[in-house]
Design a protein around this motif. Structure first.
Motif, PDB file in Angstrom:
ATOM      1  N   LEU A   1      11.780  -9.267 -19.454  1.00  0.00           N
ATOM      2  CA  LEU A   1      10.526  -8.950 -19.873  1.00  0.00           C
ATOM      3  C   LEU A   1       9.689  -7.985 -18.947  1.00  0.00           C
ATOM      4  N   GLY A   2       9.562  -8.716 -17.623  1.00  0.00           N
ATOM      5  CA  GLY A   2       9.065  -8.259 -16.284  1.00  0.00           C
ATOM      6  C   GLY A   2       9.896  -7.164 -15.827  1.00  0.00           C
ATOM      7  N   ALA A   3      11.174  -7.233 -16.001  1.00  0.00           N
ATOM      8  CA  ALA A   3      12.139  -5.836 -15.391  1.00  0.00           C
ATOM      9  C   ALA A   3      11.561  -4.864 -16.353  1.00  0.00           C
ATOM     10  N   SER A   4      11.788  -5.009 -17.436  1.00  0.00           N
ATOM     11  CA  SER A   4      11.533  -3.526 -18.549  1.00  0.00           C
ATOM     12  C   SER A   4      10.161  -3.033 -18.073  1.00  0.00           C
ATOM     13  N   VAL A   5       9.178  -3.747 -18.264  1.00  0.00           N
ATOM     14  CA  VAL A   5       7.467  -3.426 -18.018  1.00  0.00           C
ATOM     15  C   VAL A   5       7.561  -2.838 -16.463  1.00  0.00           C
ATOM     16  N   LEU A   6       8.099  -3.552 -15.485  1.00  0.00           N
ATOM     17  CA  LEU A   6       7.965  -2.919 -13.963  1.00  0.00           C
ATOM     18  C   LEU A   6       8.597  -1.504 -13.920  1.00  0.00           C
ATOM     19  N   ALA A   7       9.653  -1.279 -14.875  1.00  0.00           N
ATOM     20  CA  ALA A   7      10.361   0.218 -14.723  1.00  0.00           C
ATOM     21  C   ALA A   7       9.233   1.141 -15.334  1.00  0.00           C
ATOM     22  N   GLY A   8       8.693   0.632 -16.578  1.00  0.00           N
ATOM     23  CA  GLY A   8       7.698   1.428 -17.092  1.00  0.00           C
ATOM     24  C   GLY A   8       6.294   1.764 -16.384  1.00  0.00           C
ATOM     25  N   PHE A   9       6.182   0.695 -15.477  1.00  0.00           N
ATOM     26  CA  PHE A   9       4.774   0.686 -14.735  1.00  0.00           C
ATOM     27  C   PHE A   9       5.011   1.662 -13.904  1.00  0.00           C
ATOM     28  N   GLN A  10       6.236   1.778 -12.994  1.00  0.00           N
ATOM     29  CA  GLN A  10       6.471   2.380 -11.981  1.00  0.00           C
ATOM     30  C   GLN A  10       6.618   4.200 -12.314  1.00  0.00           C
ATOM     31  N   LYS A  11       7.130   4.434 -13.460  1.00  0.00           N
ATOM     32  CA  LYS A  11       7.173   5.546 -14.253  1.00  0.00           C
ATOM     33  C   LYS A  11       5.912   6.148 -14.598  1.00  0.00           C
ATOM     34  N   ALA A  12       4.900   5.350 -15.157  1.00  0.00           N
ATOM     35  CA  ALA A  12       3.542   5.568 -15.233  1.00  0.00           C
ATOM     36  C   ALA A  12       2.777   5.944 -14.128  1.00  0.00           C
ATOM     37  N   MET A  13       2.726   5.270 -13.028  1.00  0.00           N
ATOM     38  CA  MET A  13       2.355   5.493 -11.772  1.00  0.00           C
ATOM     39  C   MET A  13       2.830   6.825 -11.250  1.00  0.00           C
ATOM     40  N   ALA A  14       4.184   7.042 -11.365  1.00  0.00           N
ATOM     41  CA  ALA A  14       4.697   8.344 -10.720  1.00  0.00           C
ATOM     42  C   ALA A  14       4.031   9.403 -11.312  1.00  0.00           C
ATOM     43  N   ASP A  15       3.859   9.244 -12.715  1.00  0.00           N
ATOM     44  CA  ASP A  15       3.277  10.288 -13.692  1.00  0.00           C
ATOM     45  C   ASP A  15       1.855  10.698 -13.108  1.00  0.00           C
ATOM     46  N   VAL A  16       1.069   9.888 -12.647  1.00  0.00           N
ATOM     47  CA  VAL A  16      -0.220  10.101 -12.056  1.00  0.00           C
ATOM     48  C   VAL A  16      -0.347  10.323 -10.582  1.00  0.00           C
ATOM     49  N   LYS A  17       0.655  10.168 -10.118  1.00  0.00           N
ATOM     50  CA  LYS A  17       0.933  10.680  -8.617  1.00  0.00           C
ATOM     51  C   LYS A  17       0.589   9.427  -7.920  1.00  0.00           C
ATOM     52  N   LEU A  18       0.705   8.222  -8.065  1.00  0.00           N
ATOM     53  CA  LEU A  18       0.399   7.061  -7.320  1.00  0.00           C
ATOM     54  C   LEU A  18       1.312   6.014  -7.063  1.00  0.00           C
ATOM     55  N   GLU A  19       1.231   5.497  -5.947  1.00  0.00           N
ATOM     56  CA  GLU A  19       2.082   4.335  -5.559  1.00  0.00           C
ATOM     57  C   GLU A  19       1.267   3.283  -5.779  1.00  0.00           C
ATOM     58  N   PRO A  20       2.107   2.024  -6.088  1.00  0.00           N
ATOM     59  CA  PRO A  20       1.588   0.712  -6.414  1.00  0.00           C
ATOM     60  C   PRO A  20       1.100   0.148  -5.102  1.00  0.00           C
ATOM     61  N   VAL A  21       0.029  -0.573  -4.929  1.00  0.00           N
ATOM     62  CA  VAL A  21      -0.571  -1.281  -3.846  1.00  0.00           C
ATOM     63  C   VAL A  21       0.226  -2.610  -3.782  1.00  0.00           C
ATOM     64  N   ILE A  22       0.606  -3.108  -4.886  1.00  0.00           N
ATOM     65  CA  ILE A  22       1.181  -4.654  -4.675  1.00  0.00           C
ATOM     66  C   ILE A  22       2.109  -4.846  -6.033  1.00  0.00           C
ATOM     67  N   LEU A  23       3.372  -5.425  -5.898  1.00  0.00           N
ATOM     68  CA  LEU A  23       4.086  -5.926  -6.913  1.00  0.00           C
ATOM     69  C   LEU A  23       4.473  -7.432  -6.822  1.00  0.00           C
ATOM     70  N   ALA A  24       3.378  -8.122  -7.590  1.00  0.00           N
ATOM     71  CA  ALA A  24       3.671  -9.701  -7.490  1.00  0.00           C
ATOM     72  C   ALA A  24       4.219 -10.343  -8.810  1.00  0.00           C
ATOM     73  N   THR A  25       4.955 -11.363  -8.585  1.00  0.00           N
ATOM     74  CA  THR A  25       5.839 -11.871  -9.568  1.00  0.00           C
ATOM     75  C   THR A  25       5.562 -13.391  -9.708  1.00  0.00           C
ATOM     76  N   THR A  26       5.803 -13.899 -10.999  1.00  0.00           N
ATOM     77  CA  THR A  26       6.102 -15.192 -11.248  1.00  0.00           C
ATOM     78  C   THR A  26       7.227 -15.595 -11.687  1.00  0.00           C
ATOM     79  N   PRO A  27       7.670 -16.832 -11.734  1.00  0.00           N
ATOM     80  CA  PRO A  27       9.062 -16.954 -11.843  1.00  0.00           C
ATOM     81  C   PRO A  27       9.846 -16.583 -13.302  1.00  0.00           C
ATOM     82  N   GLY A  28       9.061 -16.848 -14.181  1.00  0.00           N
ATOM     83  CA  GLY A  28       9.429 -16.407 -15.456  1.00  0.00           C
ATOM     84  C   GLY A  28       8.023 -16.489 -16.526  1.00  0.00           C
TER      85      GLY A  28
END
Length: 380
Positions: A181-208
Motif C-alpha cells: 500500500l505504502g509503496a504504491s501511494v509513495l509513487a503517486g505522491f512523488q508524481k503529484a509533487m513533480a506535477d506541481v514542481k515541488l520536492e518533498p521535505v520528508i518521507l517518513a515511514t511506519t513498519p506496516g
C-alpha cells in the motif's frame, strides 16, 4: 437475512436485513422465495474493523430497503459475511469458500490492498464489486471480473496536494507504511509533487499498515515541521496524530480516505478538528446530494444513525451491484452478472456517476476534500 460464512446469524443489529425477525424465523416456512446471495469478506475484528464493518453496514442498509419493497425482480438479497481479520491468507480462504458455493453470485466490498490482491488472484469467475482499496497498481492490473467504484489513491493524493498548494503550502511531506500500500501511494505522491514542481521535505515511514510503531515517524516529521503532511495510515492514524503532537509537530495533516473511519474520528477527539481528508464519496452529511438523502433515509430505516464515509461507500457500492443484478434479469448467473455490470455507463447515483463498459473497470473518479469539524462531522 445476513449470515456469516458458516451460516450462523450475525449480531442482532444485522438481523433485520430483509425484514426477517427472530419470531418470523421460528414460524413454519411454507415456501422460500428465490434469494440472491452475495459474499463479503473483510476485517471485522482487527485494526481495520471500523472501515470493513462500516462498508458492510452501509450495504446492509441499502439491501434492507430494497428487500422491504420486494427485492430485485421479486428476489431478496442476502449478504453472507466472513471475517478475514485483515489477513490476506484468510481473505483468500474466505474467497475460495464463496467461489465453491454455487449460490454465491458475487463478492462485495473486499477490504485492503494485500487482501484484495489475494482475492483477485483466487476468484476470476464471479464479479468482485467495490474493493475498498485505492492502490493504483491493482486498479490498473485487475482482471475483467473486478469492478472498481472508488477512485485510486493516486487521485486522492493528487487532490490533496493541489488543495494544499492552492492554500499556499509548499513544504509538503508524507508518512506511509512500508508495505505494498505504502509503496504504491509513495509513487503517486512523488508524481503529484513533480506535477506541481515541488520536492518533498520528508518521507517518513511506519513498519506496516497495521503496525502501532508510529513514534519514529512522528518524531522525524516534528523535527522538520513541514506545512502539510499526507497521512497514508488507516486504523493507526489516531496513534500517529497523538505521537506527532506529543513530539511538538504542528503540521497540517491531510489523510487518505482510509484515515477517516468513525472509530478514527472518535479516537482523534478535539485534536482531529481541522484535519483534512480525501473523500471518495460525498460527505455523508451533504444532503444537497440525492445519494446522501437516500442513504440517510435507508440507514435510519435500519435503525442506524452513524453516518460516515465508510458506510456511505458501502451503500453506494451496493447500489451499483444491485443495478447489475437488475440488468442481469430473472435468471441471473455469475457470468450474466459480469456482463450486466459491464453494461453500466453514466449511472448517476445522485452525486456520483459510475461508468464501466467496453472493458473499462474503473467506474468512479469522485474525489473531494473534507475537513473535520465540530461533532466529528466531515464536511466539504
Amino acid at each position: 437475512m445476513t449470515t456469516s460464512i458458516n451460516g450462523s446469524l450475525l449480531r442482532r443489529d444485522f438481523m433485520a436485513l430483509g425484514g426477517v425477525t427472530a419470531a418470523a424465523m421460528a414460524m413454519p416456512v411454507l415456501a422460500q422465495p428465490r434469494t440472491l446471495r452475495i459474499g463479503s469478506t473483510f476485517d471485522d475484528s482487527g485494526a481495520e474493523k471500523a472501515n470493513g464493518n462500516g462498508n458492510f453496514r452501509g450495504a446492509s442498509a441499502y439491501f434492507n430497503a430494497i428487500n422491504k419493497t420486494g427485492g430485485i425482480g421479486g428476489a431478496k438479497v442476502e449478504l453472507v459475511m466472513a471475517d478475514d481479520q485483515f489477513k490476506p491468507d484468510i481473505a483468500k480462504k474466505n474467497a475460495l469458500a464463496f467461489q465453491a458455493d454455487p449460490s454465491i453470485l458475487a463478492m462485495l466490498n473486499p477490504l485492503g490492498t494485500r487482501q484484495t490482491a489475494a482475492i483477485m488472484e483466487t476468484v476470476q469467475d464471479m464479479a468482485i464489486v467495490g474493493p475498498n482499496t485505492g492502490t493504483a497498481g491493482l486498479h490498473k492490473s485487475s482482471p475483467p471480473n473486478v469492478f472498481w467504484i472508488r477512485a485510486s489513491y493516486d487521485a486522492e493524493v493528487e487532490k490533496l496536494i493541489r488543495t494544499a498548494v492552492t492554500l499556499g503550502m509548499t513544504k509538503i511531506g508524507i508518512v506511509y507504511p512500508k508495505d505494498p500500500l505504502g509503496a504504491s501511494v509513495l509513487a503517486g505522491f512523488q508524481k503529484a509533487m513533480a506535477d506541481v514542481k515541488l520536492e518533498p521535505v520528508i518521507l517518513a515511514t511506519t513498519p506496516g499498515t497495521a503496525s502501532t510503531e508510529v513514534e519514529p515517524a512522528a518524531q522525524a516529521i516534528a523535527k522538520v515541521q513541514p506545512q502539510m503532511v499526507v497521512m497514508v495510515l488507516g486504523g493507526i492514524a489516531p496513534l500517529f496524530l497523538k505521537a506527532l503532537r506529543a513530539a511538538g509537530g504542528t503540521s497540517t495533516i491531510y489523510g487518505l480516505s482510509i484515515s477517516a473511519s468513525p472509530a478514527n474520528i472518535t479516537a482523534m477527539g478535539d485534536s482531529g478538528r481541522g484535519l483534512g481528508f480525501a473523500m471518495v464519496v460525498p460527505s455523508p452529511f451533504a444532503t444537497k446530494n440525492e445519494l446522501v438523502r437516500r442513504y440517510q433515509l435507508d440507514m435510519a430505516a435500519s435503525g442506524w444513525s452513524d453516518y460516515s464515509t465508510p458506510t456511505l461507500e458501502g451503500y453506494a457500492n451496493a447500489r451499483v451491484l444491485a443495478e447489475g443484478l437488475r440488468r442481469a434479469g430473472a435468471k441471473v448467473t455469475r457470468a450474466s452478472l459480469i456482463t450486466a455490470l459491464d453494461s453500466i455507463t453514466g449511472f448517476n447515483l445522485g452525486g456520483m456517476t459510475i461508468s464501466f463498459g467496453n472493458g473499462n473497470r474503473n467506474g468512479g473518479n469522485f474525489v473531494d476534500v473534507g475537513v473535520l469539524g465540530a461533532g466529528g462531522r466531515l464536511v466539504s
